[in-house]
Design an enzyme around this catalytic site. Structure first.
Site, PDB file in Angstrom:
ATOM      1  N   TYR A 121      56.552 -71.052 -20.375  1.00 39.11           N
ATOM      2  CA  TYR A 121      57.570 -71.988 -20.870  1.00 39.11           C
ATOM      3  C   TYR A 121      58.780 -71.213 -21.395  1.00 39.11           C
ATOM      4  O   TYR A 121      59.930 -71.539 -21.070  1.00 39.11           O
ATOM      5  CB  TYR A 121      56.955 -72.852 -21.971  1.00 39.11           C
ATOM      6  CG  TYR A 121      57.888 -73.893 -22.540  1.00 39.11           C
ATOM      7  CD1 TYR A 121      58.270 -74.999 -21.785  1.00 39.11           C
ATOM      8  CD2 TYR A 121      58.394 -73.768 -23.835  1.00 39.11           C
ATOM      9  CE1 TYR A 121      59.134 -75.954 -22.307  1.00 39.11           C
ATOM     10  CE2 TYR A 121      59.254 -74.720 -24.366  1.00 39.11           C
ATOM     11  CZ  TYR A 121      59.609 -75.816 -23.603  1.00 39.11           C
ATOM     12  OH  TYR A 121      60.473 -76.758 -24.116  1.00 39.11           O
ATOM     13  N   VAL A 179      61.415 -82.870  -9.730  1.00 46.25           N
ATOM     14  CA  VAL A 179      62.533 -81.912  -9.769  1.00 46.25           C
ATOM     15  C   VAL A 179      62.127 -80.531  -9.248  1.00 46.25           C
ATOM     16  O   VAL A 179      62.987 -79.704  -8.947  1.00 46.25           O
ATOM     17  CB  VAL A 179      63.157 -81.764 -11.184  1.00 46.25           C
ATOM     18  CG1 VAL A 179      63.813 -83.043 -11.652  1.00 46.25           C
ATOM     19  CG2 VAL A 179      62.145 -81.258 -12.193  1.00 46.25           C
TER      20      VAL A 179
HETATM   21  P1  NAP Z   1      58.907 -85.400 -22.671  1.00 41.68           P
HETATM   22  O1  NAP Z   1      58.960 -86.404 -23.786  1.00 41.68           O
HETATM   23  O2  NAP Z   1      57.620 -84.775 -22.313  1.00 41.68           O
HETATM   24  O3  NAP Z   1      59.565 -86.079 -21.355  1.00 41.68           O
HETATM   25  C1  NAP Z   1      59.642 -85.347 -20.183  1.00 41.68           C
HETATM   26  C2  NAP Z   1      60.483 -86.070 -19.156  1.00 41.68           C
HETATM   27  O4  NAP Z   1      60.622 -85.227 -18.000  1.00 41.68           O
HETATM   28  C3  NAP Z   1      59.856 -87.360 -18.663  1.00 41.68           C
HETATM   29  O5  NAP Z   1      60.865 -88.276 -18.337  1.00 41.68           O
HETATM   30  C4  NAP Z   1      59.114 -86.917 -17.400  1.00 41.68           C
HETATM   31  O6  NAP Z   1      58.893 -87.956 -16.457  1.00 41.68           O
HETATM   32  C5  NAP Z   1      60.092 -85.895 -16.861  1.00 41.68           C
HETATM   33  N1  NAP Z   1      59.466 -84.909 -15.984  1.00 41.68           N
HETATM   34  C6  NAP Z   1      58.480 -84.035 -16.281  1.00 41.68           C
HETATM   35  N2  NAP Z   1      58.148 -83.306 -15.193  1.00 41.68           N
HETATM   36  C7  NAP Z   1      58.959 -83.716 -14.181  1.00 41.68           C
HETATM   37  C8  NAP Z   1      59.095 -83.383 -12.821  1.00 41.68           C
HETATM   38  N3  NAP Z   1      58.340 -82.426 -12.244  1.00 41.68           N
HETATM   39  N4  NAP Z   1      60.022 -84.029 -12.076  1.00 41.68           N
HETATM   40  C9  NAP Z   1      60.794 -84.987 -12.627  1.00 41.68           C
HETATM   41  N5  NAP Z   1      60.713 -85.357 -13.920  1.00 41.68           N
HETATM   42  C10 NAP Z   1      59.805 -84.737 -14.686  1.00 41.68           C
HETATM   43  O7  NAP Z   1      59.917 -84.188 -22.964  1.00 41.68           O
HETATM   44  P2  NAP Z   1      60.935 -83.955 -24.200  1.00 41.68           P
HETATM   45  O8  NAP Z   1      60.170 -83.482 -25.359  1.00 41.68           O
HETATM   46  O9  NAP Z   1      61.838 -85.130 -24.314  1.00 41.68           O
HETATM   47  O10 NAP Z   1      61.747 -82.684 -23.650  1.00 41.68           O
HETATM   48  C11 NAP Z   1      62.904 -82.827 -22.846  1.00 41.68           C
HETATM   49  C12 NAP Z   1      63.498 -81.440 -22.582  1.00 41.68           C
HETATM   50  O11 NAP Z   1      63.800 -80.789 -23.818  1.00 41.68           O
HETATM   51  C13 NAP Z   1      62.539 -80.495 -21.841  1.00 41.68           C
HETATM   52  O12 NAP Z   1      63.261 -79.692 -20.953  1.00 41.68           O
HETATM   53  C14 NAP Z   1      61.940 -79.663 -22.957  1.00 41.68           C
HETATM   54  O13 NAP Z   1      61.497 -78.413 -22.489  1.00 41.68           O
HETATM   55  C15 NAP Z   1      63.140 -79.539 -23.883  1.00 41.68           C
HETATM   56  N6  NAP Z   1      62.742 -79.254 -25.275  1.00 41.68           N
HETATM   57  C16 NAP Z   1      61.955 -80.106 -25.980  1.00 41.68           C
HETATM   58  C17 NAP Z   1      61.598 -79.789 -27.291  1.00 41.68           C
HETATM   59  C18 NAP Z   1      60.738 -80.682 -28.143  1.00 41.68           C
HETATM   60  O14 NAP Z   1      60.410 -80.265 -29.279  1.00 41.68           O
HETATM   61  N7  NAP Z   1      60.355 -81.862 -27.690  1.00 41.68           N
HETATM   62  C19 NAP Z   1      62.035 -78.588 -27.846  1.00 41.68           C
HETATM   63  C20 NAP Z   1      62.841 -77.743 -27.099  1.00 41.68           C
HETATM   64  C21 NAP Z   1      63.185 -78.085 -25.807  1.00 41.68           C
HETATM   65  P3  NAP Z   1      57.502 -88.850 -16.533  1.00 41.68           P
HETATM   66  O15 NAP Z   1      57.614 -89.697 -17.774  1.00 41.68           O
HETATM   67  O16 NAP Z   1      57.514 -89.649 -15.286  1.00 41.68           O
HETATM   68  O17 NAP Z   1      56.388 -87.873 -16.630  1.00 41.68           O
END
Ligand code: NAP
Length: 246
Positions: A154, A63
């Site tokens: 971040y 992305v």
């Molecule tokens: P995650 O489990 O680490 O999963 C990340 C996802 O994004 C994976 O599908 C990954 O693909 C994809 N991704 C990462 N870098 C990418 C790139 N350069 N191009 C395309 N795809 C990419 O993340 P999550 O915890 O579910 O978080 C999802 C969203 O919520 C994020 O924006 C995060 O900042 C936000 N968020 C999360 C939390 C939390 O506590 N977890 C809190 C606040 C906000 P691959 O599997 O192929 O690497």
């Protein structure tokens, strides 16, 4: 709720994105998930959606590459004839104190989390305008609202998502395209799994509901904002944080 709708979810292979993909599919949407490199997880998510009776496909691209974002949206519209919902969920968290933080880590964080969302919105706005409607939901973070020591890049990317959301919401409202954000707190996914136990306990102390949120609880908010139940909501940042920040 989403019968006949086409939903594109970046980072839909794991964590919050995966929960969103399953939730939209359960509501009869056709889902396109994207991922960066972990093909196994993407396949596993597609299988889970199909097993639940849903329709889904996957695309692999970075992305952070605006050209790839444009091509992906073009391909979705070519395949399905439309794009109703865009969920900008893909994200990375690279932590480090500002005095030692590397330029390349700053760029990777901002390019993935913020420029990626911008590039996908830019690409999706054309077909959504043509079809006279659409919904975008961007994932920000509690950290983008409060700041956090050790997370300058971040937090900056996630604060940027809020400005992007509100600006584009104003810009596209007259075209019946709604743009909102969901701001999760501390959610149990791969992203938070690597936080050391001591820091985890400290973070949990700051959550009035006293527990981590689940990816499904975040997906519920994403679905709501993308649905007709939120037809009069645009430019909103919906907190899903257990009361961590009010
Ligand atoms: P995650 O489990 O680490 O999963 C990340 C996802 O994004 C994976 O599908 C990954 O693909 C994809 N991704 C990462 N870098 C990418 C790139 N350069 N191009 C395309 N795809 C990419 O993340 P999550 O915890 O579910 O978080 C999802 C969203 O919520 C994020 O924006 C995060 O900042 C936000 N968020 C999360 C939390 C939390 O506590 N977890 C809190 C606040 C906000 P691959 O599997 O192929 O690497």
């Amino acid at each position: 709720m989403f019968n006949g709708k086409i939903v594109l979810i970046t980072g839909g292979s794991r964590g919050i994105g995966r929960a969103c993909a399953l939730a939209f599919a359960r509501e009869h949407a056709t889902v396109v998930i994207t991922y960066a490199g972990n093909e196994e997880k993407a396949k596993e998510t597609l299988a889970a959606i199909e097993q639940a009776g849903g329709k889904a496909s996957a695309k692999r691209f970075d992305v952070a590459d605006p050209k790839a974002c444009a091509l992906a949206v073009e391909a979705v519209v070519k395949e399905h004839g439309r794009l109703d919902v865009l969920v900008n969920n893909a994200g990375v968290a690279i932590d480090g104190l500002v005095m030692r933080f590397k330029d390349e880590d700053w760029d990777k964080t901002l390019d993935t989390n913020l420029k990626g969302a911008f590039a996908l919105i830019r690409a999706a706005s054309r077909p959504m305008m043509k079809q006279k409607g659409g919904a975008v939901v961007n994932l920000t973070s509690v950290v983008g609202e409060t700041g956090n020591a050790g997370q300058a890049a971040y937090a900056a990317s996630k604060a940027g998502i809020i400005g992007l959301t509100k600006s584009v919401a104003r810009e596209l409202a007259s075209r019946n395209i709604r743009v909102n954000a969901v701001s999760p707190g501390f959610i149990g996914t791969d992203m938070t799994a690597r936080i050391p136990e001591e820091a985890r306990a400290r973070m949990l102390d700051s959550v009035p509901l006293g527990r981590l949120g689940t990816a499904e609880e975040v997906a519920g908010a994403v679905l709501f904002l993308a649905s007709d139940a939120a037809a009069y909501i645009t430019g909103e940042v919906l907190k899903v944080n257990g009361g961590m920040y009010m």
